[in-house]
Write a protein that holds these residues in place. Structure first.
Motif, short mmCIF file in Angstrom:
data_model
loop_
_atom_site.label_atom_id
_atom_site.label_comp_id
_atom_site.label_asym_id
_atom_site.label_seq_id
_atom_site.Cartn_x
_atom_site.Cartn_y
_atom_site.Cartn_z
N ASP A 159 39.88 -47.98 40.20
CA ASP A 159 39.43 -46.90 39.45
C ASP A 159 40.60 -46.89 38.20
O ASP A 159 41.23 -47.64 38.21
CB ASP A 159 39.49 -45.28 40.13
N PRO A 280 34.44 -37.83 36.32
CA PRO A 280 35.19 -38.16 37.53
C PRO A 280 36.60 -37.33 37.60
O PRO A 280 37.14 -36.73 36.65
CB PRO A 280 35.42 -39.68 36.99
N VAL A 281 36.65 -37.12 39.14
CA VAL A 281 38.11 -36.59 39.17
C VAL A 281 38.73 -37.26 40.30
O VAL A 281 38.32 -38.03 41.14
CB VAL A 281 37.74 -35.14 39.89
N ASN A 282 39.99 -37.52 40.05
CA ASN A 282 40.93 -38.14 40.80
C ASN A 282 41.28 -37.47 41.96
O ASN A 282 41.91 -36.15 41.93
CB ASN A 282 42.32 -38.46 40.23
N LEU A 283 41.00 -38.01 43.40
CA LEU A 283 41.33 -37.14 44.56
C LEU A 283 42.67 -37.45 45.00
O LEU A 283 42.85 -36.79 46.18
CB LEU A 283 40.32 -37.67 45.36
N ARG A 284 43.46 -38.12 44.48
CA ARG A 284 44.74 -38.13 44.90
C ARG A 284 45.54 -36.85 44.85
O ARG A 284 45.71 -36.33 43.87
CB ARG A 284 45.54 -39.30 44.38
N ASN A 298 39.54 -47.24 44.78
CA ASN A 298 38.60 -46.12 44.54
C ASN A 298 38.99 -45.01 45.15
O ASN A 298 38.75 -45.02 46.49
CB ASN A 298 37.23 -46.58 44.32
N ILE A 300 38.07 -41.61 43.98
CA ILE A 300 37.58 -40.73 42.97
C ILE A 300 36.17 -40.07 43.14
O ILE A 300 35.54 -41.02 44.29
CB ILE A 300 37.42 -41.22 41.32
N SER A 301 35.73 -39.24 42.63
CA SER A 301 34.40 -38.70 42.92
C SER A 301 33.98 -38.08 41.36
O SER A 301 34.58 -38.01 40.66
CB SER A 301 34.47 -37.74 43.92
N TRP A 302 32.95 -37.22 41.71
CA TRP A 302 32.43 -36.73 40.41
C TRP A 302 32.51 -35.13 40.57
O TRP A 302 32.03 -34.50 41.69
CB TRP A 302 31.15 -37.14 40.13
#
Length: 399
Positions: A159, A280-284, A298, A300-302
């Motif tokens: 990502d 997109p959004v970073n899930l970290r 990857n 990430i999600s939306w």
């Protein structure tokens, strides 16, 4: 202005990948990612008189440091196993191209249409992900002595966070040596194990229809964005609303573009159509699962915001900004409640499925945005200064 490839070679890791690392499983979230090459282009102005010699030295320096950094980022020198959830870390190497451009950077920057059209030639093109390197680099030399470095990395295993973490590591290795680079982690598959092929839906089928793609560049300077933010706050106050969140530059620019696209759709179809905006959004750091530092892959999600007909009175900038903000907050709230890898996987897959359904049925307009703000793009100093401009190229879809 033409771009001519003058050399092509494979850059292999400076040390071989150990046998126990040669088959790297990808995570279930990687399985959902498309086989798309997403390029970034870094422009550097000339900084010396004997630029032919200097550029040759720069190219060699990049090749040597790339070899060293690939010893740490070894999957990028391997090959994707197209029908299996793993990367063959076989040290076949990353592609490195040298190209000559018959023009100057000043010509390019002085003509936005030329710059937009030329971008697709300043980064490598790939079509078969199972036989191509996950990573490819193109070193473009302009007649003025300036250079443009196009870097393409497949979305299947990276990502945006991974891409810019890698580029930052590479530039550090180029300037100070690979010993100064933090070790990356490729352990996401141990946290989010890959799924059987039958459980991973072919959610989105992407086809390259190049004759229908138009690329345009619109520049919003700091003053214009400040005025947009002021207008958003003024519009909200005029509607007797108080915004209990920060109006950021990203949200307000996305809202403006979304609003314009909705009006264009209305003019085309003769009526206001429902639409989805996804970003997109970073899930970290946003999910309960502990994620190793510098995790590559990857994650990430939306975030999705919606507009439905009948809401015409709400096609105002502050209302759309509010919808975008709510969509992002709701996404983070949902993902923060995921109790395990199953929960997270199906949340992400459900988001893909909903958007795919909208695309297939064609009854809802879908607008997909991306954002590279806050990534250290302009810190990419290989040893000859920071870039004067960084931009994305045209995303490349395997045919």
């Amino acid at each position: 202005m033409e771009v001519q490839i003058i050399s092509r070679k494979l850059i292999t890791p400076s040390s071989p990948t150990p046998p126990h690392l040669q088959n790297l499983k990808i995570s279930s979230l990687d399985q959902l990612a498309p086989y798309v090459y997403v390029p970034a282009i870094f422009y550097y102005a000339a900084n010396g008189e004997e630029y032919d010699v200097k550029n040759a030295e720069k190219s060699l320096q990049m090749q040597n440091s790339l070899s060293e950094i690939l010893a740490l980022y070894y999957p990028f020198a391997g090959r994707c196993a197209k029908d299996d959830p793993f990367i063959e870390c076989n040290d076949k190497g990353a592609e490195f191209f040298e190209a000559q451009v018959n023009g100057s950077l000043s010509q390019l920057f002085g003509d936005r249409e030329l710059e937009t059209n030329l971008k697709s030639h300043l980064a490598p093109h790939y079509f078969d992900p199972s036989n191509s390197s996950p990573l490819a680099v193109q070193f473009n030399m302009f007649e003025c002595g300036g250079i443009a470095i196009g870097i393409s990395l497949t979305h299947k295993i990276a990502d945006a966070f991974t891409v810019f973490t890698f580029i930052n590591a590479w530039t550090t290795a180029s300037r100070f040596g690979v010993d100064q680079v933090p070790c990356p982690s490729f352990e996401l598959a141990s946290i989010f194990p890959p799924r059987a092929a039958s459980r991973v839906e072919n959610i989105v089928t992407i086809k390259a229809v190049t004759n229908n793609i138009v690329t345009k560049m619109f520049v919003f300077d700091g003053v214009a964005i400040s005025k947009l933010k002021e207008a958003t706050n003024f519009s909200a106050s005029g509607s007797h609303q108080s915004l209990n969140y920060q109006v950021t530059r990203v949200k307000v620019v996305i809202a403006l573009i979304w609003r314009c696209l909705m009006r264009l759709s209305q003019a085309r179809h003769g009526c206001m159509r429902p639409s989805l905006m996804k970003v997109p959004v970073n899930l970290r750091g946003k999910i309960p699962q502990p994620i190793p530092e510098n995790s590559c892959g990857n994650l990430i999600s939306w975030a999705v915001a919606q507009f439905k007909p009948g809401d015409e009175s709400e096609v105002k900038l502050h209302e759309l900004v509010s919808r975008i903000n709510s969509g992002i907050e709701n996404a983070f709230s949902n993902y923060s409640k995921a109790t395990g890898d199953d929960d997270l996987f199906f949340l992400v897959m459900d988001g893909f499925r909903k958007v795919s359904k909208a695309l297939i049925e064609n009854e809802v307009d879908v607008y997909m945005f991306g954002c590279w703000c806050r990534f250290p793009m302009y810190e990419a100093d290989f040893g000859w200064g920071k870039p004067t401009l960084v931009c994305g190229g045209n995303s490349q879809v395997p045919r």
